[in-house]
Motif scaffolding. Sequence first.
Motif, PDB file in Angstrom:
ATOM      1  N   UNK A  84       6.216   5.904   1.457  1.00  0.00           N
ATOM      2  CA  UNK A  84       5.481   5.200   0.391  1.00  0.00           C
ATOM      3  C   UNK A  84       4.015   5.618   0.380  1.00  0.00           C
ATOM      4  N   UNK A  85       3.306   5.216  -0.670  1.00  0.00           N
ATOM      5  CA  UNK A  85       1.850   5.347  -0.702  1.00  0.00           C
ATOM      6  C   UNK A  85       1.291   4.241   0.189  1.00  0.00           C
ATOM      7  N   UNK A  86       0.519   4.609   1.180  1.00  0.00           N
ATOM      8  CA  UNK A  86       0.030   3.630   2.153  1.00  0.00           C
ATOM      9  C   UNK A  86      -0.997   2.674   1.555  1.00  0.00           C
ATOM     10  N   UNK A  87      -0.787   1.355   1.729  1.00  0.00           N
ATOM     11  CA  UNK A  87      -1.794   0.390   1.285  1.00  0.00           C
ATOM     12  C   UNK A  87      -2.994   0.354   2.231  1.00  0.00           C
ATOM     13  N   UNK A  88      -2.874   1.050   3.375  1.00  0.00           N
ATOM     14  CA  UNK A  88      -3.953   1.084   4.363  1.00  0.00           C
ATOM     15  C   UNK A  88      -4.785   2.366   4.261  1.00  0.00           C
ATOM     16  N   UNK A  89      -4.396   3.255   3.362  1.00  0.00           N
ATOM     17  CA  UNK A  89      -5.059   4.545   3.232  1.00  0.00           C
ATOM     18  C   UNK A  89      -5.902   4.572   1.955  1.00  0.00           C
ATOM     19  N   UNK A  90      -7.222   4.667   2.122  1.00  0.00           N
ATOM     20  CA  UNK A  90      -8.131   4.668   0.964  1.00  0.00           C
ATOM     21  C   UNK A  90      -7.890   5.867   0.063  1.00  0.00           C
ATOM     22  N   UNK A  91      -7.352   6.945   0.651  1.00  0.00           N
ATOM     23  CA  UNK A  91      -7.089   8.161  -0.127  1.00  0.00           C
ATOM     24  C   UNK A  91      -5.764   8.075  -0.885  1.00  0.00           C
ATOM     25  N   UNK A  92      -5.029   6.977  -0.675  1.00  0.00           N
ATOM     26  CA  UNK A  92      -3.751   6.748  -1.364  1.00  0.00           C
ATOM     27  C   UNK A  92      -2.751   7.896  -1.133  1.00  0.00           C
ATOM     28  N   UNK A  93      -2.681   8.336   0.125  1.00  0.00           N
ATOM     29  CA  UNK A  93      -1.729   9.394   0.475  1.00  0.00           C
ATOM     30  C   UNK A  93      -0.368   8.803   0.815  1.00  0.00           C
ATOM     31  N   UNK A  94       0.644   9.643   0.726  1.00  0.00           N
ATOM     32  CA  UNK A  94       1.999   9.207   1.055  1.00  0.00           C
ATOM     33  C   UNK A  94       2.189   9.249   2.563  1.00  0.00           C
ATOM     34  N   UNK A  95       2.799   8.181   3.116  1.00  0.00           N
ATOM     35  CA  UNK A  95       3.017   8.096   4.551  1.00  0.00           C
ATOM     36  C   UNK A  95       4.494   7.859   4.846  1.00  0.00           C
ATOM     37  N   UNK A  96       4.916   8.313   6.014  1.00  0.00           N
ATOM     38  CA  UNK A  96       6.282   8.072   6.486  1.00  0.00           C
ATOM     39  C   UNK A  96       6.221   7.240   7.763  1.00  0.00           C
ATOM     40  N   UNK A  97       6.977   6.160   7.808  1.00  0.00           N
ATOM     41  CA  UNK A  97       7.000   5.267   8.961  1.00  0.00           C
ATOM     42  C   UNK A  97       8.426   5.067   9.447  1.00  0.00           C
ATOM     43  N   UNK A  98       8.552   4.726  10.725  1.00  0.00           N
ATOM     44  CA  UNK A  98       9.865   4.521  11.315  1.00  0.00           C
ATOM     45  C   UNK A  98       9.924   3.193  12.065  1.00  0.00           C
ATOM     46  N   UNK A  99      11.096   2.582  12.057  1.00  0.00           N
ATOM     47  CA  UNK A  99      11.350   1.380  12.853  1.00  0.00           C
ATOM     48  C   UNK A  99      12.791   1.446  13.352  1.00  0.00           C
ATOM     49  N   UNK A 100      13.021   0.935  14.547  1.00  0.00           N
ATOM     50  CA  UNK A 100      14.376   0.931  15.096  1.00  0.00           C
ATOM     51  C   UNK A 100      14.931  -0.490  15.077  1.00  0.00           C
ATOM     52  N   UNK A 101      16.204  -0.595  14.759  1.00  0.00           N
ATOM     53  CA  UNK A 101      16.885  -1.887  14.712  1.00  0.00           C
ATOM     54  C   UNK A 101      18.006  -1.890  15.751  1.00  0.00           C
ATOM     55  N   UNK A 102      18.035  -2.937  16.560  1.00  0.00           N
ATOM     56  CA  UNK A 102      19.088  -3.130  17.551  1.00  0.00           C
ATOM     57  C   UNK A 102      19.779  -4.460  17.275  1.00  0.00           C
ATOM     58  N   UNK A 103      21.084  -4.492  17.430  1.00  0.00           N
ATOM     59  CA  UNK A 103      21.852  -5.719  17.203  1.00  0.00           C
ATOM     60  C   UNK A 103      22.822  -5.921  18.367  1.00  0.00           C
ATOM     61  N   UNK A 104      22.781  -7.100  18.962  1.00  0.00           N
ATOM     62  CA  UNK A 104      23.672  -7.446  20.068  1.00  0.00           C
ATOM     63  C   UNK A 104      24.424  -8.725  19.722  1.00  0.00           C
ATOM     64  N   UNK A 105      25.668  -8.849  20.172  1.00  0.00           N
ATOM     65  CA  UNK A 105      26.429 -10.079  19.877  1.00  0.00           C
ATOM     66  C   UNK A 105      25.965 -11.243  20.742  1.00  0.00           C
ATOM     67  N   UNK A 106      25.991 -12.429  20.184  1.00  0.00           N
ATOM     68  CA  UNK A 106      25.752 -13.628  20.981  1.00  0.00           C
ATOM     69  C   UNK A 106      27.018 -13.870  21.807  1.00  0.00           C
ATOM     70  N   UNK A 107      26.857 -13.902  23.122  1.00  0.00           N
ATOM     71  CA  UNK A 107      28.008 -14.048  24.021  1.00  0.00           C
ATOM     72  C   UNK A 107      28.406 -15.509  24.120  1.00  0.00           C
ATOM     73  N   UNK A 108      29.675 -15.794  23.872  1.00  0.00           N
ATOM     74  CA  UNK A 108      30.130 -17.178  24.014  1.00  0.00           C
ATOM     75  C   UNK A 108      30.517 -17.450  25.464  1.00  0.00           C
TER      76      UNK A 108
END
Length: 269
Positions: A104-128
């Motif tokens: 996306x175009x970064x809302x934190x970049x005054x130059x309005x450049x396109x940025x790429x960001x990453x996030x990791x998602x982990x999912x574990x079962x609730x153990x009964x």
Amino acid sequence: MEIEFNVLEKQYKDLLTISYFKEELDANGAFLTIHSGAGGTEACDWVAMLYRMYSRYAERKKYKTELIDLLEAEGGIKSVTIEIKGEYAYGLLKSEVGIHRLVRISPFDAAKKRHTSFASVFVDPVIDEKIEIIIKPEDIRIDTYRASGAGGQHVNKTSSAVRITHIETGIVTQSQSDRSQHKNKDMAMKVLKSRLYEYYKSKEDEKNKSKQDTKKEISWGNQIRSYVFQPYNLVKDHRTKFENSNTTSVMDGNIDNFIEEYLKWKSLN
């Protein structure tokens, strides 16, 4: 007649989705954790966006959520863990495990450049309670610290937050959502048992090719899904090739189609 058809169609889709669930704990609740990756402030904002997306998804499914741990950072959230309570929450949300990429175009970049960001998602079962996970006192290290973020003066003055480290595996869980250190310890232990269950289960399945493929998918640089806001709008799952150009709807928690397509794809692979 149209209303009746829509109801029947939804019931059919729900039954079809349930038919894909083969694992023992698919019907259980889930612990969902999001970590920021490459991208600095951008990535922390991306975690906050994903946190909202999954919270909205849970609302749509009429699931209850409980915040377990939240580490804030400049621009957003460094990491967050929530418990999602509802039937088949784990079976549905395990499709989200992996790297999520934002362009996306970064809302934190005054130059309005396109940025790429990453996030990791982990999912574990609730153990009964039917599944016994034995953790000996000598197997773990327990640390307490002052909780951060919202919670009032009490949180800031006392070491109510709890971090548990499993020495053998290096797995770390923490909880700071409650003012009670005892309750936070219980929750951190609950999460640890769930992650240990998944850890040892994956160890047993290491020789299985499909599990090896999954491990490749969740490594950094191998995103499972891309969310492109610029120069066009498109959310694409790289495993199933399913796409949705309505990025606003997706970020508002409308991810059912992505989950359904993943379950179909997984059943054929």
